[in-house]
Write a protein that holds these residues in place. Structure first.
Motif: not given
Lengths: 231, 378
Positions: A143-159
């Motif tokens: 679960q923790g790894e999945r949420q970290r993937v989601a965090v990376c997805r959110a951060l990639l476009p440098t919002p």
């Protein structure tokens, strides 16, 4: 800076209604939102992100008045400027970790996927401890790894703005802290605004400010009326 | 578009079994009607080519189809017979070349075809080994029969029907003196002998020691016809009445053909004449009717399959609602979402139609050979 004025919203199906006179959130602030279920936390996040259009009022986000934009322009704005993180991670089960992180670049032509983006995705994954898991599928992750993937997805476009809807609800305390730390570090490095909805009172101390959403909206008013909140 | 294709490809790859089943379904419903058309057309051409090269066939009165199948395709032994006198009568009229056929006996599952050299010329049979027969008891083997029975020149093969030539001894053995080149026709599957050999198998001729009386112990010695004992061979009865199963007639022109056809119109005749082409046209018309039913059946099955596939795709999209909502929230347009889903369908259809085309090309290339093999093996 995020500014919401005279905002009114109601779902077409009826029931929940949201009414807000004014809300101002300074740039770079890390804000924790609390409140009971049904108090409008997710709805307000969706309004700020431009996913839902308000019935009336204005939403000024990252220097843009969202209510004046057409849907396509709101999408382009959202994917480039707002990082969204969901409670259920919302990963695509058929994509690898790397492809999930790169997803924003594959679904919107305003973002261009090139080698530097791939490198940055790899670096982000490395930073949150997913460097060795890039080729795995979400079903193979904790679960923790999945949420970290989601965090990376959110951060990639440098919002400039991070909107996280109960990102730690399904995580153990250690993983919850790790996710919030990653978000906080990003916000600090990029002077990004961060709004995190959470039910966990233990996490509130990590934010610059907190707002209780119970004071924002009428529980179930028959009509939109006077009142609201000035934060 | 490239990203949509990529996402679609990843989704299909992740659900490999489902994708393979869908591809197989669409491939089959696309390929089956084409395959049926190719196979039936090949079979039709195969049958027509043989019938076209056989202008007229005279045989004992009875089923025209059985006469053609028995004498043109050697499909099964023809039990009724006509007499050698009929062959001589046709030859005497000079209305065409008459070629005798005697197809009643078998040797190790191969038809024995008694005929003369004119038949070999008609079918353009060419030797690859050995020579033609020089005397009774010798046979020339079709290519497929030689291959199947592992026969070569010098081998001996027993006739499955006991022969009076050997007077209740073990059956007559035919000596292989030649092997024909493959023609991919029924001629490949049979053993050719001269007419005297078939009459010996019939029991109309036999051989024994010159001084032996019929039924005496010396008369049982011969099981093979050899140059040493061939002189003892003799036939009983009038040759005019010796049996044939059919006569192929090659009239020189339409007038001779018409005259020949006219001679067999009388219902009192014990023989009749048929045009193999006309008989096969009648048979193939029935086959084509069956094909039409098959095509209609396949069309219905295809429609039901397509509806099922459409249902599967719709249900799949419903199951993916959460994924679609996520993509929308992240900033994906409805068009892009539709593009991803459409790409999946396009990939499935492209692979399916490509597979169906490949199978159709293979069927087109190898179908005729397969048909010949199926027909000749049956």
């Amino acid at each position: 800076m995020i500014e919401l004025n005279n905002l009114q919203f109601a779902y077409a199906a009826g029931g929940f209604q949201l009414r807000l006179e004014h809300l101002s959130i300074p740039s770079g602030q890390r804000l924790g939102w609390t409140g009971p279920s049904g108090s409008g936390k997710t709805t307000l996040l969706h309004l700020i992100a431009g996913i839902l259009p308000p019935a009336t009022g204005s939403i000024h986000t990252c220097g843009v008045e969202l209510t004046t934009l057409r849907e396509a322009a709101r999408r382009d704005f959202r994917i480039a400027n707002i990082g969204l993180i969901f409670q259920d991670f919302a990963l695509l089960d058929y994509l690898s970790v790397l492809d999930n992180i790169l997803l924003p670049y594959r679904i919107n032509r305003s973002l261009r996927l090139d080698g530097s983006v791939r490198d940055r995705a790899g670096q982000l994954a490395e930073n949150v401890g997913l460097g060795q898991l890039l080729s795995r599928r979400p079903a193979q992750l904790s679960q923790g790894e999945r949420q970290r993937v989601a965090v990376c997805r959110a951060l990639l476009p440098t919002p400039q703005l991070l909107l996280a809807d109960e990102p730690t609800a399904n995580l153990d305390p250690r993983n919850a802290a790790r996710v919030l730390q990653a978000l906080g570090e990003y916000a600090q490095q990029h002077a990004a605004t961060m709004i995190v909805v959470t039910h966990d009172p233990n996490l509130l101390s990590d934010f610059d400010d907190t707002i209780d959403m119970a004071t924002f909206c009428d529980p179930a008013p028959p009509e939109l009326g006077e009142g609201g909140i000035h934060a | 578009m490239r990203d949509s294709l990529y996402l679609a490809g990843q989704h299909l790859r992740h659900h490999l079994v489902t994708s393979a089943v869908l591809v197989a379904s669409v491939t089959l419903i696309s390929y089956l009607p084409v395959a049926l058309q190719i196979i039936v057309t090949s079979a039709e051409q195969h049958f027509r080519a043989r019938a076209d090269s056989t202008p007229l066939v005279v045989g004992p009165r009875g089923s025209s189809l059985e006469l053609v199948l028995g004498s043109v395709y050697f499909d099964k032994p023809y039990t009724d017979v006509l007499r050698l006198a009929e062959l001589r009568r046709i030859n005497d009229q000079k209305l065409g070349q008459a070629i005798p056929l005697h197809v009643r006996f078998r040797s190790r599952d191969c038809q024995i075809v008694g005929t003369n050299e004119n038949y070999l010329k008609l079918r353009q049979l060419r030797l690859t080994q050995g020579t033609l027969w020089n005397m009774p008891g010798e046979c020339v083997v079709g290519a497929a029969a030689a291959d199947r029975l592992q026969l070569q020149v010098g081998d001996k093969i027993p006739v499955s029907t006991p022969s009076a030539f050997t007077l209740n001894n073990p059956p007559l053995r035919l000596r292989v003196v030649g092997v024909f080149a493959p023609t991919e026709t029924p001629d490949d599957q049979v053993l050719f002998v001269n007419l005297e050999t078939t009459w010996i198998i019939e029991g109309l001729g036999h051989g024994h020691a010159q001084d032996a009386q019929h039924g005496s112990p010396q008369a049982r010695l011969h099981t093979d016809i050899t140059p040493d004992n061939v002189d003892s061979l003799h036939f009983h009865g009038s040759r005019e009445r010796f049996p044939l199963t059919a006569i192929i007639v090659i009239p020189p022109d339409a007038k001779a053909e018409t005259l020949l056809l006219g001679q067999y119109l009388s219902p009192d005749k014990t023989t009749h004449i048929v045009r193999p082409r006309a008989v096969m046209d009648g048979l193939l018309a029935k086959v084509l009717m069956v094909r039409s039913y098959m095509v209609a059946l396949i069309a219905v099955v295809s429609l039901v399959t397509l509806l099922t596939i459409a249902l599967v795709l719709v249900l799949s999209i419903r199951l993916r609602k959460a994924e679609i909502v996520t993509m929308f929230k992240l900033g994906c347009s409805r068009f892009t979402i539709a593009s991803v889903l459409g790409s999946e369908i396009a990939i499935l259809l492209t692979i399916s139609f490509a597979s169906a085309c490949l199978l159709s090309l293979m069927t087109h290339a190898y179908g005729p050979a397969l048909v010949r093999w199926l027909i000749l093996a049956s």
